[in-house]
Design an enzyme around this catalytic site. Structure first.
Site, PDB file in Angstrom:
ATOM      1  N   CYS A 173       0.778  -1.271   0.022  1.00 56.01           N
ATOM      2  CA  CYS A 173       0.025  -0.048  -0.090  1.00 56.01           C
ATOM      3  C   CYS A 173       0.889   1.141  -0.032  1.00 56.01           C
ATOM      4  O   CYS A 173       0.441   2.446   0.089  1.00 56.01           O
ATOM      5  CB  CYS A 173      -0.972  -0.031   1.040  1.00 56.01           C
ATOM      6  SG  CYS A 173      -2.082  -1.367   0.978  1.00 56.01           S
ATOM      7  N   HIS A 313      -2.186   9.078   5.452  1.00 60.57           N
ATOM      8  CA  HIS A 313      -2.777   7.571   4.994  1.00 60.57           C
ATOM      9  C   HIS A 313      -4.100   7.385   5.312  1.00 60.57           C
ATOM     10  O   HIS A 313      -4.996   7.057   4.483  1.00 60.57           O
ATOM     11  CB  HIS A 313      -1.888   6.418   5.578  1.00 60.57           C
ATOM     12  CG  HIS A 313      -2.117   5.315   4.918  1.00 60.57           C
ATOM     13  ND1 HIS A 313      -1.848   4.834   3.977  1.00 60.57           N
ATOM     14  CD2 HIS A 313      -2.303   4.193   5.633  1.00 60.57           C
ATOM     15  CE1 HIS A 313      -2.180   3.533   3.363  1.00 60.57           C
ATOM     16  NE2 HIS A 313      -2.415   3.025   4.520  1.00 60.57           N
ATOM     17  N   GLU A 324      -0.538   6.495  12.939  1.00 56.24           N
ATOM     18  CA  GLU A 324       0.017   7.748  12.305  1.00 56.24           C
ATOM     19  C   GLU A 324      -0.085   9.128  12.908  1.00 56.24           C
ATOM     20  O   GLU A 324       0.654   9.859  12.731  1.00 56.24           O
ATOM     21  CB  GLU A 324      -0.360   7.618  10.570  1.00 56.24           C
ATOM     22  CG  GLU A 324      -1.712   8.260  10.370  1.00 56.24           C
ATOM     23  CD  GLU A 324      -2.050   8.312   8.877  1.00 56.24           C
ATOM     24  OE1 GLU A 324      -2.964   7.992   8.544  1.00 56.24           O
ATOM     25  OE2 GLU A 324      -1.124   8.736   7.982  1.00 56.24           O
ATOM     26  N   LYS A 345      -9.005   9.140   1.674  1.00 54.75           N
ATOM     27  CA  LYS A 345      -9.629   7.811   1.526  1.00 54.75           C
ATOM     28  C   LYS A 345     -11.230   7.729   2.230  1.00 54.75           C
ATOM     29  O   LYS A 345     -11.887   6.962   1.945  1.00 54.75           O
ATOM     30  CB  LYS A 345      -8.963   6.943   2.351  1.00 54.75           C
ATOM     31  CG  LYS A 345      -7.549   6.540   1.649  1.00 54.75           C
ATOM     32  CD  LYS A 345      -6.870   5.365   2.568  1.00 54.75           C
ATOM     33  CE  LYS A 345      -5.468   5.219   1.913  1.00 54.75           C
ATOM     34  NZ  LYS A 345      -4.467   6.173   2.212  1.00 54.75           N
ATOM     35  N   HIS A 350      -9.767   2.967  -0.301  1.00 59.89           N
ATOM     36  CA  HIS A 350      -8.259   2.871  -0.531  1.00 59.89           C
ATOM     37  C   HIS A 350      -7.891   1.790  -1.370  1.00 59.89           C
ATOM     38  O   HIS A 350      -8.464   0.641  -1.412  1.00 59.89           O
ATOM     39  CB  HIS A 350      -8.090   2.114   1.092  1.00 59.89           C
ATOM     40  CG  HIS A 350      -6.572   1.668   1.191  1.00 59.89           C
ATOM     41  ND1 HIS A 350      -5.470   1.878   0.359  1.00 59.89           N
ATOM     42  CD2 HIS A 350      -5.758   1.201   2.479  1.00 59.89           C
ATOM     43  CE1 HIS A 350      -4.249   1.594   0.805  1.00 59.89           C
ATOM     44  NE2 HIS A 350      -4.450   0.891   2.147  1.00 59.89           N
ATOM     45  N   PHE A 409       1.013  -3.069   4.490  1.00 57.39           N
ATOM     46  CA  PHE A 409       1.258  -4.467   4.928  1.00 57.39           C
ATOM     47  C   PHE A 409       2.668  -4.777   4.370  1.00 57.39           C
ATOM     48  O   PHE A 409       3.156  -4.368   3.441  1.00 57.39           O
ATOM     49  CB  PHE A 409       0.221  -5.570   4.180  1.00 57.39           C
ATOM     50  CG  PHE A 409      -1.159  -5.474   4.577  1.00 57.39           C
ATOM     51  CD1 PHE A 409      -1.583  -4.644   5.710  1.00 57.39           C
ATOM     52  CD2 PHE A 409      -1.888  -6.608   4.310  1.00 57.39           C
ATOM     53  CE1 PHE A 409      -2.652  -4.772   6.358  1.00 57.39           C
ATOM     54  CE2 PHE A 409      -3.123  -6.424   4.647  1.00 57.39           C
ATOM     55  CZ  PHE A 409      -3.444  -5.837   5.984  1.00 57.39           C
TER      56      PHE A 409
END
Lengths: 426, 91, 405
Positions: A173, A313, A324, A345, A350, A409
């Site tokens: 990602c 993010h 974050e 997002k 996403h 990930f």
């Protein structure tokens, strides 16, 4: 030619395909309106799955200039990449035919490659999962292009006539940030003068939905798809899968200036670090993302206080948004509470590897228009997420330098600083 | 052998499913007295628990709600949870 | 001055030898690992040979907890990284965590893992898909798992450029070294020898359908009829030269001296492949003239057109018969991303031992004016070697390694 070491890299062309709009204009309108493009999945019947919402793109490849044979041989993600690359090239005003093809390269990010194509093809050659020895006689002739997603970069290279360094960057990602960071480095080190770089993903397929169901990473808020993506909100319960692409034309600054190009922003700093912790888990302290931010700021020769907007993010999972938020406080200090932070997002979901590039596009447009896009659906912030997330409504805001971050990930944590090239630098 | 048909869920069933779905940490004797150790102490992370929960749901045809599984800390608590769901299952 | 990137450790998994010494002994002896596929019944398929790795005991080499969540290629990668660290005399937990990064290439991700989960999905339903599917198959998994296992918090990256990717990953590691990261693990392991992976590979139309292991993969031979896929690859410990010197590394195999990547003109353009330009740029980058190269490890696609392109590029730069050329991958099959890192390892061992490994079973066709090292290894001082790798679609990468100074 500017010597390596002094070479600076700027964005001079943008192409975007995102849920709710194909092209920069529609994309930016959706974001600044604070509208959401999340809905019940329409590509297949989602009723057997835990999470049944996604941010889908209404996309007609023929309408966007792809020929029937191109459409047949390309997975949807490759189609997105080629269409956005052509948009970016047009937007840049650069005469690609006049460039030295060997000094022109391509870097395309993608987390999951031709997932849609592979899922469909597997279903066919295995006859609905019945055959262990899947039947090659039912395979499409271009199946190898699905197997190896470097085909995406090849398609873009053919479309723009690039013959320099061409590759796919696939770091989950963070691919969309890492692909642009990689391409900028290729220009900076002097290997190429122009790079067509960005990222694409089209993962809305049963196997993807099932794999995120299995770890309960996507939201089960199926009764309210339009408000399903809720970054930083106390009620958030997972991300909403999306799709799309953004591709840019990157050039060396002096060359872009010499030809009088419209310069959107400089890729001023970039870094990636790994959490070396867990394939899907995040440590709550945000230490590695903070380190990536610190290094990216140093490369840009900017202080935390110089950052006018943070494009987060903000995936809307419980752990991400706290992670974050901690990383911003750790890296930006007191400024973390002062700078507007938002997650697009909340509106477009996403799109895995693509989103990092789509978020670069949003960051650059924020600088162009001096408007910060909002975080939609944020009515009741998580008490542990206590920054200024620009809830619901876009904000007019002087924006000359933006920090955009990604987390994925595999433990990848990436940060990019985009700034006006004529800013004061340390 | 699975006891899915008999409607009970024992510690040995849990050991088997843990091994199949998540392996076992070399420093832990999974066959020893594990019932009141935490899964963390046994070397199992959240993913291992999700995989284990999913395997139990499939094999025993029960549903374990998200919050129920994430709240479980030890094998004994998980076994109790599964037993409750099995007992509540229409026969 | 630009930091220099040197190789101090090798971790190898190949069908003709698992581990550095076993691979190198087999390769010098001309022992092939190519045979009929055993991991599934290949009878229904037109191609039935592969370079399978047998005797790789993952359950003895890795913690049990990692096995349910890893594809075969990730197990190769984790073990390969362990061996590369051991070879380099490094315990990663003793180094500063932000000083180490990982750069791997991937070809098709963990395709067998993906196959099994696709089968679970379509034959039984979404609830049968593993909790590990979300990452176990994806292209970034090896970099992620290696960084986690070894506590490496520096920059990690993953490139995909089919077979050329293995060199692109090592080049990315060199880039990080130049940006100040002291140590990188770089290279690739690939494996997609499963029915679904096999069907997808066959679709490229370049796989040999021969059933004779010694006649199936014959680059630069008049009977060239495609390649045999294999599995495995190599991971390298790449260090900044002073870092290796200061810690008194047990050995320095050589330096990553030059690199370039090009992409072929679009099909139908009528213009030449970019391979020759990749070679020329890599030599320029290394500041080594053509006569400073002592051996070329060929990409060796083994289709007449691609062999011709490669032979022409090599003779164009080095002159007819101007440099020894070899393709030890005739003994392992083509390992996709894993192939070029394995060739880099072989090139570095050639430098160490002053011996060039052979190309096996090939009768050189008259039309190729190259000095192919055939059948037996050749003793020769090797100070610098060129490794070539090409990927489907037009990817060309070239890398120069040279003896440590």
């Amino acid at each position: 030619m500017t010597a390596a070491g002094d070479r600076r890299v700027v964005i001079t062309g943008i192409g975007v395909i995102a849920p709710g709009g194909v092209g920069v204009k529609d994309f930016w309108q959706l974001l600044t309106d604070g509208r959401t493009a999340t809905r019940r999945i329409s590509f297949f019947d989602p009723s057997p799955f835990r999470s049944q919402v996604a941010a889908e793109v209404d996309f007609d490849p023929e309408l966007h200039g792809l020929r029937p044979q191109e459409i047949r041989r390309m997975d949807r993600a490759a189609q997105f990449a080629v269409v956005t690359a052509r948009q970016a090239v047009r937007d840049s005003g650069l005469e690609f035919d006049a460039l030295d093809p060997l000094r022109t390269g391509v870097t395309i990010g993608s987390a999951v490659g031709a997932t849609m194509g592979l899922d469909q093809e597997y279903r066919t050659v295995s006859d609905g999962g019945r055959l262990d020895l899947v039947d090659h006689r039912y395979a499409v002739p271009h199946l190898y292009n699905y197997l190896v997603p470097s085909s995406f970069a090849a398609e873009v290279a053919w479309a723009v006539g690039a013959e320099g360094p061409v590759s796919v960057v696939s770091t989950g990602c963070t691919s969309g940030l890492d692909a642009v960071g990689y391409a900028a480095e290729v220009i900076r080190e002097g290997t190429a003068d122009v790079m067509v770089a960005g990222a694409t993903d089209a993962p809305i397929s049963p196997i993807t939905v099932a794999c995120f169901d299995a770890i309960k990473a996507t939201t089960p808020r199926n009764d309210d798809p339009e408000h399903a993506s809720r970054p930083f909100d106390a009620s958030r319960n997972g991300f909403v899968l999306g799709e799309g692409a953004a591709v840019f034309v990157l050039e060396e600054l002096s060359v872009a200036r010499a030809r009088g190009a419209t310069i959107y922003a400089e890729v001023a700093g970039y870094a990636t670090r790994s959490n070396a912790f867990h394939m899907t888990g995040l440590r709550p302290d945000g230490r590695e993302m903070a380190e990536a931010i610190r290094v990216a700021l140093a490369e840009a020769r900017l202080d935390p206080e110089d950052i006018d907007y943070v494009n987060a993010h903000g995936s809307g999972t419980k752990q991400n948004d706290r992670h974050e938020t901690a990383a911003f406080k750790r890296s930006l200090g007191e400024h973390a509470w002062r700078v507007p932070v938002s997650s697009i997002k909340s509106m477009i979901g996403h799109s895995l590897g693509a989103i990092g590039s789509i978020e670069i596009a949003a960051s650059v447009l924020a600088m162009t228009h001096h408007v910060v896009p909002p975080t939609a659906n944020l009515h009741n912030p998580d008490p542990e997420c206590d920054l200024d997330y620009v809830p619901l409504v876009a904000r007019d805001w002087r924006t000359d330098a933006v920090l955009s971050v990604g987390s994925g990930f595999g433990g990848f944590q990436s940060a990019m600083v985009l700034a006006r090239p004529d800013r004061d630098r340390r | 052998m699975s006891t899915a048909q008999t409607g009970s869920f024992t510690d040995d069933d849990l050991r088997r499913i843990l091994r199949e779905g998540a392996g076992s940490d070399e420093s832990v004797d999974l066959d020893g007295d594990i019932l009141d150790s935490t899964f963390e102490e046994l070397g199992y992370d959240s993913l291992a628990l999700l995989e284990t929960g999913s395997r139990i749901e499939r094999e025993y045809q029960i549903t374990l709600e998200d919050d129920a599984v994430s709240g479980v800390r030890t094998p004994r608590e998980l076994i109790d949870l599964v037993q409750q769901r099995l007992a509540a299952r229409p026969s | 001055m630009t930091a220099r990137a040197v190789v101090t450790g090798l971790g190898i998994v190949a069908s003709n030898g698992i581990g550095r010494d076993a691979y190198w002994a087999a390769t010098l002896a001309g022992r092939s690992g190519i045979g009929r596929i055993t991991r599934f019944d290949p009878t229904p398929y037109p191609a039935r040979l592969a370079g399978e790795v047998s005797g790789f005991a993952a359950e003895e080499l890795l913690p049990s907890r990692l096995l349910p969540q890893t594809d075969r290629m990730t197990r190769f990668a984790l073990v390969g990284a362990d061996w590369a660290f051991a070879d380099a005399g490094i315990r990663p937990q003793e180094l500063p965590e932000f000083d180490m990064g990982v750069a791997t290439a991937s070809h098709a991700g963990g395709f067998e893992f993906g196959q099994n989960e696709l089968k679970a999905l379509w034959s039984r339903g979404g609830q049968y898909v593993s909790a590990y599917q979300s990452f176990a198959w994806f292209y970034a998994v090896n970099s992620g798992q290696i960084s986690i296992r070894n506590g490496m918090r520096g920059p990690s990256s993953v490139v995909v450029s089919d077979q050329a990717g293995g060199l692109d990953a090592v080049a990315q590691a060199r880039r990080q070294i130049r940006k100040g990261i002291p140590l990188m693990v770089a290279g690739a392991m690939d494996s997609s020898i499963c029915p679904w992976g096999w069907v997808a590979q066959i679709a490229c139309g370049r796989i040999s359908v021969s059933e004779a292991p010694d006649r199936a993969y014959l680059p630069f031979d008049a009977e060239a009829c495609g390649y045999v896929p294999g599995e495995g690859g190599a991971l390298l410990i790449i260090e900044e030269a002073d870092h290796a010197r200061r810690r008194e590394a047990p050995q320095v195999y050589g330096e990553i001296a030059g690199y370039a990547a090009t992409f072929d003109p679009r099909p139908g353009s009528g213009r030449d492949s970019g391979l020759r330009r990749a070679i020329e740029q890599a030599l320029r980058d290394a500041e080594i003239p053509p006569d400073g190269i002592d051996v070329v490890f060929a990409d060796a696609a083994a289709t007449p057109e691609l062999d011709q392109v490669e032979a022409t590029a090599i003779t164009g730069v080095f002159g007819p018969g101007g440099v020894p050329v070899t393709a030890p991958k005739t003994m392992t099959g083509r390992l996709y991303s894993g192939a070029a890192p394995l060739d880099l390892a072989a090139a570095l061992l050639s430098i160490r031992d002053g011996i060039i490994p052979p190309t096996t079973h090939v009768r050189l066709a008259d039309r190729y004016e190259i000095d192919l090292v055939r059948n037996a290894p050749r003793t020769a001082p090797v100070r610098a070697a060129l490794v070539l790798a090409r990927g489907y679609g037009g990817f060309n990468s070239a890398m120069v390694v040279r003896a440590p100074t």
